[in-house]
Design an enzyme around this catalytic site. Structure first.
Site, mmCIF file in Angstrom:
data_model
loop_
_atom_site.group_PDB
_atom_site.id
_atom_site.type_symbol
_atom_site.label_atom_id
_atom_site.label_comp_id
_atom_site.label_asym_id
_atom_site.label_seq_id
_atom_site.Cartn_x
_atom_site.Cartn_y
_atom_site.Cartn_z
ATOM 1 N N CYS A 45 3.209 8.527 0.814
ATOM 2 C CA CYS A 45 3.875 7.675 1.799
ATOM 3 C C CYS A 45 4.011 6.292 1.155
ATOM 4 O O CYS A 45 3.003 5.671 0.798
ATOM 5 C CB CYS A 45 3.000 7.621 3.058
ATOM 6 S SG CYS A 45 3.547 6.432 4.280
ATOM 7 N N ASN A 72 -2.941 4.795 16.904
ATOM 8 C CA ASN A 72 -4.101 4.397 16.104
ATOM 9 C C ASN A 72 -4.461 2.964 16.457
ATOM 10 O O ASN A 72 -3.641 2.056 16.298
ATOM 11 C CB ASN A 72 -3.763 4.485 14.609
ATOM 12 C CG ASN A 72 -3.626 5.918 14.164
ATOM 13 O OD1 ASN A 72 -4.484 6.747 14.428
ATOM 14 N ND2 ASN A 72 -2.534 6.236 13.492
ATOM 15 N N SER A 130 12.138 7.020 7.083
ATOM 16 C CA SER A 130 11.809 6.774 8.491
ATOM 17 C C SER A 130 12.341 5.403 8.901
ATOM 18 O O SER A 130 12.184 4.423 8.179
ATOM 19 C CB SER A 130 10.289 6.822 8.668
ATOM 20 O OG SER A 130 9.960 6.555 10.009
ATOM 21 N N CYS A 137 6.811 -6.586 7.540
ATOM 22 C CA CYS A 137 7.969 -6.018 8.238
ATOM 23 C C CYS A 137 8.433 -7.020 9.277
ATOM 24 O O CYS A 137 7.613 -7.677 9.920
ATOM 25 C CB CYS A 137 7.593 -4.702 8.920
ATOM 26 S SG CYS A 137 9.004 -3.890 9.705
ATOM 27 N N GLY A 189 7.000 -1.676 6.111
ATOM 28 C CA GLY A 189 8.382 -2.134 6.071
ATOM 29 C C GLY A 189 9.378 -1.192 6.688
ATOM 30 O O GLY A 189 9.080 -0.042 6.995
ATOM 31 N N GLU A 190 10.570 -1.717 6.888
ATOM 32 C CA GLU A 190 11.677 -0.951 7.472
ATOM 33 C C GLU A 190 12.664 -0.670 6.324
ATOM 34 O O GLU A 190 13.366 -1.577 5.872
ATOM 35 C CB GLU A 190 12.310 -1.782 8.599
ATOM 36 C CG GLU A 190 13.634 -1.290 9.108
ATOM 37 C CD GLU A 190 13.685 0.191 9.491
ATOM 38 O OE1 GLU A 190 12.851 0.644 10.286
ATOM 39 O OE2 GLU A 190 14.576 0.898 8.970
ATOM 40 N N CYS A 229 2.293 -1.838 16.075
ATOM 41 C CA CYS A 229 2.160 -1.577 14.637
ATOM 42 C C CYS A 229 1.505 -2.759 13.934
ATOM 43 O O CYS A 229 1.983 -3.888 14.059
ATOM 44 C CB CYS A 229 3.552 -1.312 14.068
ATOM 45 S SG CYS A 229 3.589 -1.126 12.279
ATOM 46 N N SER A 262 11.678 6.565 14.494
ATOM 47 C CA SER A 262 10.519 6.207 15.310
ATOM 48 C C SER A 262 11.025 5.891 16.704
ATOM 49 O O SER A 262 11.580 4.825 16.938
ATOM 50 C CB SER A 262 9.808 4.996 14.701
ATOM 51 O OG SER A 262 9.346 5.332 13.420
ATOM 52 N N LEU A 263 10.866 6.832 17.591
ATOM 53 C CA LEU A 263 11.473 6.719 18.916
ATOM 54 C C LEU A 263 10.528 5.992 19.884
ATOM 55 O O LEU A 263 10.839 4.945 20.396
ATOM 56 C CB LEU A 263 11.819 8.126 19.415
ATOM 57 C CG LEU A 263 12.835 8.220 20.527
ATOM 58 C CD1 LEU A 263 14.157 7.600 20.120
ATOM 59 C CD2 LEU A 263 13.041 9.684 20.923
ATOM 60 N N ASN A 264 9.393 6.613 20.124
ATOM 61 C CA ASN A 264 8.282 5.962 20.840
ATOM 62 C C ASN A 264 8.484 5.665 22.316
ATOM 63 O O ASN A 264 7.570 5.176 22.974
ATOM 64 C CB ASN A 264 7.845 4.673 20.123
ATOM 65 C CG ASN A 264 7.463 4.963 18.684
ATOM 66 O OD1 ASN A 264 6.997 6.063 18.376
ATOM 67 N ND2 ASN A 264 7.658 4.025 17.789
ATOM 68 N N GLU A 291 0.811 -1.211 0.000
ATOM 69 C CA GLU A 291 0.000 0.000 0.000
ATOM 70 C C GLU A 291 0.847 1.264 0.000
ATOM 71 O O GLU A 291 1.951 1.289 0.545
ATOM 72 C CB GLU A 291 -0.885 0.027 1.245
ATOM 73 C CG GLU A 291 -1.997 -0.986 1.167
ATOM 74 C CD GLU A 291 -2.596 -1.329 2.522
ATOM 75 O OE1 GLU A 291 -3.799 -1.592 2.556
ATOM 76 O OE2 GLU A 291 -1.870 -1.346 3.515
ATOM 77 N N CYS A 314 -0.856 5.990 10.208
ATOM 78 C CA CYS A 314 0.437 5.420 10.607
ATOM 79 C C CYS A 314 0.242 4.087 11.296
ATOM 80 O O CYS A 314 -0.553 3.972 12.224
ATOM 81 C CB CYS A 314 1.136 6.327 11.605
ATOM 82 S SG CYS A 314 1.669 7.857 10.898
ATOM 83 N N CYS A 355 7.418 -4.490 15.910
ATOM 84 C CA CYS A 355 6.997 -3.500 16.914
ATOM 85 C C CYS A 355 5.575 -3.832 17.370
ATOM 86 O O CYS A 355 4.696 -4.100 16.544
ATOM 87 C CB CYS A 355 7.053 -2.085 16.334
ATOM 88 S SG CYS A 355 8.685 -1.678 15.711
HETATM 89 N N1 SAH Z 1 9.592 1.028 9.698
HETATM 90 C C1 SAH Z 1 9.800 2.420 9.645
HETATM 91 C C2 SAH Z 1 8.932 3.049 8.620
HETATM 92 C C3 SAH Z 1 7.447 2.824 8.836
HETATM 93 S S1 SAH Z 1 6.853 4.250 9.524
HETATM 94 C C4 SAH Z 1 9.598 3.038 11.010
HETATM 95 O O1 SAH Z 1 9.104 2.354 11.884
HETATM 96 O O2 SAH Z 1 9.981 4.189 11.173
HETATM 97 C C5 SAH Z 1 5.531 3.775 10.427
HETATM 98 C C6 SAH Z 1 5.328 4.862 11.482
HETATM 99 O O3 SAH Z 1 4.062 4.650 12.059
HETATM 100 C C7 SAH Z 1 6.357 4.792 12.591
HETATM 101 O O4 SAH Z 1 6.753 6.091 12.972
HETATM 102 C C8 SAH Z 1 5.588 4.151 13.728
HETATM 103 O O5 SAH Z 1 6.108 4.543 14.974
HETATM 104 C C9 SAH Z 1 4.184 4.631 13.464
HETATM 105 N N2 SAH Z 1 3.180 3.701 13.944
HETATM 106 C C10 SAH Z 1 3.210 2.361 13.894
HETATM 107 N N3 SAH Z 1 2.085 1.833 14.421
HETATM 108 C C11 SAH Z 1 1.322 2.883 14.809
HETATM 109 C C12 SAH Z 1 0.033 2.973 15.392
HETATM 110 N N4 SAH Z 1 -0.693 1.897 15.686
HETATM 111 N N5 SAH Z 1 -0.458 4.210 15.636
HETATM 112 C C13 SAH Z 1 0.253 5.326 15.317
HETATM 113 N N6 SAH Z 1 1.462 5.278 14.735
HETATM 114 C C14 SAH Z 1 2.010 4.069 14.490
HETATM 115 FE FE1 SF4 Z 2 8.086 -2.227 11.022
HETATM 116 FE FE2 SF4 Z 2 8.099 0.437 11.395
HETATM 117 FE FE3 SF4 Z 2 5.909 -1.036 11.983
HETATM 118 FE FE4 SF4 Z 2 8.089 -1.241 13.502
HETATM 119 S S1 SF4 Z 2 6.818 0.591 13.208
HETATM 120 S S2 SF4 Z 2 6.860 -2.970 12.723
HETATM 121 S S3 SF4 Z 2 9.705 -1.031 11.996
HETATM 122 S S4 SF4 Z 2 6.799 -0.730 9.957
#
Ligand code: SAH
Ligand code: SF4
Length: 358
Positions: free
Chosen positions: A115, A301, A203, A122, A171-172, A129, A225-227, A102, A344, A126
């Protein structure tokens, strides 16, 4: 005519869309043609969306025919486009082997952002996600990464208004480093998709060797993506943190070569009761002190099957306030397209994935 070694595959003709501008030049020169022909071919492919060499009328008819026997030009198939209430669009693409990925088109004031995905699935796992919960299928090829933009430009009304590109889909990107770099070289080439590096953001979940290599190879923006601001919470949310913990990650980010006044972006998904307290915000300020950056705060989300919940709005604003009081630029990112699972972390490569009941 013969192609140089390395471009010959036993099963299929090489795809011109998998070649970087310099690789294409190399192929064209090895066939005894002028280098500028490579540029002409790229303009047909990326500027006009041509997939048939016969249509490239600026090339001699013999050359077109001969080249057509040696190489091919792919195109992703658009399976569907969904539009969210806020105008965000999600495009579902089918790859040649039947897998789907997508892309998301996000409206801005005068322009749109695309995007794009770099892998089908992936492997990073995480916990928050949806992409990370499904199976990892495979890395995308350079052609499959760039064609998300090419086809969106050709087949959506917003195509001509696409100005920014973020590698934040499925994906990463840095786990598929070589193909992502090749794609970036095509995306930034003026005869390619002609995006300024300033308008591209990669990212990552924090793969340090990839961050370092990217800084050496190309000039694009970096988002991390720090989190979480402490290793315990981050390792629970993002297994990659056990390999590349926060202090090492921050050191690598601080070494990333940022031209001019550009800033790193840190993305922080706020999850209720997990990482969104005032103490978490203070830890974050301490962690990022001295780092040239801005922060994107994203309320989690929700998706079906996830144990996590959105934080309440009051906590999101309190978190932001602490960052601002500590002189950080912190924006609460609106969630785009969550009603069509385009926000996201909601991409799954499936038309109707983990959607919560209305
Ligand atoms: N894999 C890379 C690129 C994907 S970006 C990365 O993780 O940076 C996907 C983004 O969506 C990341 O910043 C992640 O932190 C954010 N994300 C993932 N799951 C989410 C969710 N359920 N709600 C809001 N943001 C989310
Ligand atoms: Fe992969 Fe990024 Fe989702 Fe983590 S946040 S599972 S690295 S897509």
């Amino acid at each position: 005519m013969r192609l140089p070694r390395g471009f010959v595959t036993s099963c299929d003709r090489p795809n011109l869309k998998d070649m970087t501008p310099s690789e294409l030049e190399q192929v064209i020169s090895s066939l005894g043609k002028e280098k500028y022909r490579a540029r002409q071919i790229m303009k047909w492919i990326y500027g006009s969306g041509v997939t048939d060499l016969e249509a490239m009328t600026t090339l001699a008819a013999d050359f077109r025919r001969e080249l057509g026997e040696l190489v091919r030009i792919s195109a992703l198939r658009i399976m569907g486009i969904q539009t969210a209430k806020d105008g965000t669009k999600k495009i579902l693409y089918q790859l040649e082997d039947g897998l789907t990925v997508e892309s998301v088109l996000i409206p801005g004031k005068n322009h749109w952002t695309i995007c794009i995905s770099t892998q089908a699935g992936c492997q990073m796992g995480c916990k928050f996600c949806l992409t990370g919960q499904g199976d990892f299928k495979r890395d995308l090829l350079p052609s499959e990464i760039t064609d998300q933009i090419t086809q969106a430009r050709l087949h959506t009304p917003e195509g001509p208004l696409l100005r920014n590109c973020v590698l934040m889909g499925m994906g990463e990107p840095l786990a598929n480093y070589e193909n992502t770099l090749k794609a970036l070289q095509i995306i930034t080439a003026d005869a390619g998709l002609n995006f300024s590096g300033r308008r591209i953001t990669v990212s990552t979940s924090g793969l340090i060797p990839g961050i370092e290599q990217l800084g050496r190879d190309i000039c694009v923006n970096l988002a991390i993506s720090l989190n979480a601001a402490d290793n315990k919470t981050r390792s629970e949310l993002m297994p990659i943190n056990r390999k590349y913990p926060l202090d090492q990650l921050l050191a690598a980010c601080n070494r990333y070569p940022l031209p001019g006044r550009r800033l790193l972006t840190f993305e922080y998904v706020l999850i209720g009761g997990v990482n969104s307290s005032a103490k978490d915000a203070q830890n974050l300020c301490r962690l990022l002190k001295g780092t040239r950056c801005k922060l994107n705060l994203i309320a989690f989300n929700e998706f079906l099957g996830s144990p996590y919940r959105k934080p309440n709005e009051k906590d999101v604003l309190a978190f932001q306030k602490i960052l601002i009081e500590n002189h950080f630029t912190a924006i609460v990112r609106k969630s785009h397209g969550d009603d069509i699972m385009a926000a996201c972390g909601q991409l799954s490569g499936d038309h109707f994935p983990g959607r919560l009941p209305e």
